[in-house]
Design a protein around this motif. Structure first.
Motif: not given
Length: 248
Positions: A8-12, A18-20, A107-110
């Motif tokens: 959902l975060a990647q589509t926003d 985003a990070a875990v 980090t997952v993305f960004g």
């Protein structure tokens, strides 16, 4: 659940990173762990609007039962309880502040910003809380307020554990490092557990809590301990010599 929220975060388009965080960031997750995620929000977007929209999703699509909110610097955190008893903790911060603020961050993305310099824990603050709790525990016992007395006695234990955690290089917040302390430290604190609300038991538990606090003060700051030992002994009715200046 984590995968669903990250997708959902990647589509926003408002989410820039985003990070875990938490236990899953470094492989310590177990079946009791929460879902902890941290998001960067585009600087031109109102952070409050993003938090509100995501909260609506948690309630509307995932059936969240309740949440509470915490703020830290520019970040907003919301902790949600789902019907399955899973806790989902979501953090939101402006894109320029997106980055690790603790050791558990993947980090997952960004692009993550450099973390700010670590602020060392202040043992003086913990020492202050400890003598404060001794003082108020005694006052509540004298005022025949047993539940409040129990609260402050438990607080003495908490601050003693936090000081010991700092001394042994363990996480001090929320007793996260307490179970890694030597049993010689934690074992003596078991006597400070309040077993009933009877006056004599509260007095006994207060004496036990103070008896373990004093050597921890000497191990942390001997000068402060020397000044505080007398008042702490007086408040807790500690007459016997407990080996001032020694610690385990």
């Amino acid at each position: 659940m984590r995968k669903r929220l990250l997708e959902l975060a990647q589509t926003d388009a408002r989410i820039t990173g985003a990070a875990v965080t938490g236990s899953a960031a470094d492989g310590r997750e177990d079946r009791w762990s929460d879902v902890d995620l941290f998001f960067g929000v585009a600087d031109h977007v109102a952070l409050a609007a993003v938090v509100s929209d995501w909260s609506g999703y948690l309630y509307g699509e995932l059936g969240a039962l309740h949440h509470f909110e915490l703020t830290a610097s520019a970040a907003v955190y919301r902790a949600f309880l789902l019907p399955s008893c899973l806790e989902v903790d979501l953090g939101f911060t402006p894109a320029g502040r997106f980055g690790p603020i603790g050791p558990h961050f993947r980090t997952v993305f960004g692009e993550a910003a450099q973390p700010p310099p670590a602020t060392p824990s202040d043992p003086g603050h913990l020492i202050g809380l400890a003598w404060h709790h001794v003082l108020h525990a005694r006052s509540c016992i004298e005022r025949h307020k047993p539940w409040q007395a129990e609260y402050w006695i438990s607080g003495i234990r908490d601050q003693t554990l936090a000081l010991a955690c700092l001394r042994f290089g363990k996480p001090a917040d929320y007793a996260k490092g307490a179970d890694a302390l030597p049993s010689a430290v934690t074992g003596e604190l078991e006597a400070a557990l309040v077993r009933s609300l009877e006056l004599e038991e509260l007095q006994r538990a207060l004496r036990a809590a103070a008896a373990r606090l004093i050597p921890e003060l000497y191990a942390t700051d001997p000068d402060q301990a020397h000044r505080l030992e007398g008042p702490i002994r007086e408040l807790a009715d500690l007459a016997e010599h407990l080996g001032s200046g020694t610690s385990t």
